[in-house]
Write an enzyme that holds these catalytic residues in place. Structure first.
Site, short mmCIF file in Angstrom:
data_model
loop_
_atom_site.label_atom_id
_atom_site.label_comp_id
_atom_site.label_asym_id
_atom_site.label_seq_id
_atom_site.Cartn_x
_atom_site.Cartn_y
_atom_site.Cartn_z
N TYR A 1 -1.52 -0.91 10.94
CA TYR A 1 -1.84 -1.48 9.62
C TYR A 1 -0.72 -1.15 8.63
CZ TYR A 1 -3.44 -1.44 4.85
OH TYR A 1 -3.48 -1.61 3.48
N SER B 1 0.83 -1.20 0.00
CA SER B 1 0.00 0.00 0.00
C SER B 1 0.86 1.25 0.00
CB SER B 1 -0.89 -0.01 1.26
OG SER B 1 -1.48 1.25 1.47
N LYS C 1 2.39 -3.52 6.55
CA LYS C 1 2.74 -3.54 5.12
C LYS C 1 4.24 -3.30 4.95
CE LYS C 1 -1.27 -4.47 3.51
NZ LYS C 1 -1.50 -5.81 2.95
#
Ligand code: WQD
Length: 340
Positions: free
Chosen positions: A151, A126, A155
């Site tokens: 989050y 992302s 990644k």
């Protein structure tokens, strides 16, 4: 015909990618734990392509089950790994759920993949890894900044895990695709975004407001240093994003990759403000959207849009759809699921 494993294949981006894989003649096996999706998505995929992917309900946190799965599918030619939790806000409240579900599962899949004959791996990353990038548009060389959320951290850590594994496993080839903002739905309106509960993301909140499920959209901040005071993002049609996965996989299957770990920014290369997204929605739907300005949302970056030169030139991929196309597909999907 190559057999491809798609983890999280009943999710928003996963399901659209399965459709594009099947369209290209791949045999697809889906693993999904249905924690953030429903089995109805499998019906939607089958209705679109006329081919039912193999589906196994499996929690990738269960290491033995992952090993057993790969023992039964030694002929997998590639893995596209979507399975992960992805709500920024939830990750702040429940970091350990995110580290367990996004990191442990990646390690278990990679360990099993490393035992296979062919080792091709596409990772769902992302643009969050860039945080607030200093320069726009954002290239793949932009520094990876301290993540704004657990989050985003999963990644970043995920990319590092893959990179380190590729370093000592020359026969493992991997690509991380750094998505910008995926929106929209398949033209058939048989699959699309299915947020559970109150949507965190802009576009599903817009379409649910227009469908009467939400009273009004809150625009989080209109005092940013942008053309109209609202944040800028790179909104990419989910079908364009799905096609990028197929192109990336084919790059690995045909050994076109220049080294065994690569990253690509996958966006349209164009930034749009929140108000421009609202205007696009009103134009394509013919509906007036009910919205108000609200305080800024914690953790939002001011702007993020991709420099897509590398994906265009090296990957040979370019987004085809416009913001209007994507917003219309999102609205058609919302109307279909609400029987409007
Ligand atoms: C976009 C813009 C909001 C909702 C996140 C993750 C990213 C990816 C996509 C998983 C922002 C504004 C939003 C609302 C609003 N997720 N907004 N009112 O935060 O850019 O990206 O989702 O892969 O990794 O970081 O997307 O759609 O939440 O927000 O004004 O009700 O819309 O402030 O400017 P975001 P978003």
């Amino acid at each position: 015909m190559h057999k491809i494993l798609v983890t999280g294949g009943l999710g928003f981006i996963g399901s659209h990618t399965v459709v594009e894989l099947q369209n290209k003649g791949f045999e697809v096996v889906i693993i999904d734990d249905l924690s953030n999706s429903t089995i109805k998505v499998l019906e939607g995929i089958t209705a679109i392509t006329g081919k039912a992917p193999i589906f196994e309900k499996l929690d990738l946190k269960e290491k033995n089950k992952v090993e057993a799965f790969f023992k039964n599918h030694q002929d997998i030619a590639g893995v596209i790994h979507f399975a992960a939790s992805k709500a920024v806000g939830e990750s702040v409240e429940n970091p350990l759920l995110y580290y367990e579900n996004n990191i442990n599962t990646l390690v278990y899949v990679l360990k099993s993949l490393s035992k296979l004959e062919t080792k091709n791996f596409i990772f769902s990353s992302s643009c969050t890894v860039y945080g607030q990038a200093d320069k726009m548009p954002i290239t793949e060389n932009a520094p990876v900044k301290l993540a704004e959320s657990p989050y985003g951290n999963t990644k970043q850590i995920g990319e590092e895990i893959i990179k380190d594994t590729c370093k000592i496993t020359p026969e493992l080839s991997a690509i991380s695709l750094r998505y910008f903002n995926p929106i929209g739905a398949h033209a058939s309106a048989k699959i699309g975004e299915l947020p559970i509960g109150v949507p965190q993301n802009l576009v599903p909140f817009i379409t649910q407001t227009a469908a009467g499920l939400r009273k009004e959209l809150s625009v989080f901040g209109n005092d940013y240093p942008t053309s109209d005071g609202t944040c800028i993002r790179d909104y990419i049609h989910v079908v364009d994003l799905a096609k990028a996965h197929v192109v990336a996989l084919q790059r690995l299957l045909h050994n076109k990759n220049t080294n065994n770990y690569e990253t690509f920014n996958i966006g349209t290369g164009k930034g749009s403000t929140v108000l421009e997204v609202i205007k696009s929605f009103e134009k394509v739907s013919g509906k007036q959207l009910n919205y108000k300005f609200a305080p800024r949302r914690e953790g939002d970056v001011i702007q993020a849009y991709a420099d897509t030169t590398k994906a265009n030139n090296e990957l040979g991929w370019k987004a085809d759809s416009s913001l209007d196309d994507a917003m219309l597909s999102a609205w058609n999907w919302e109307k279909q699921i609400r029987n409007i």
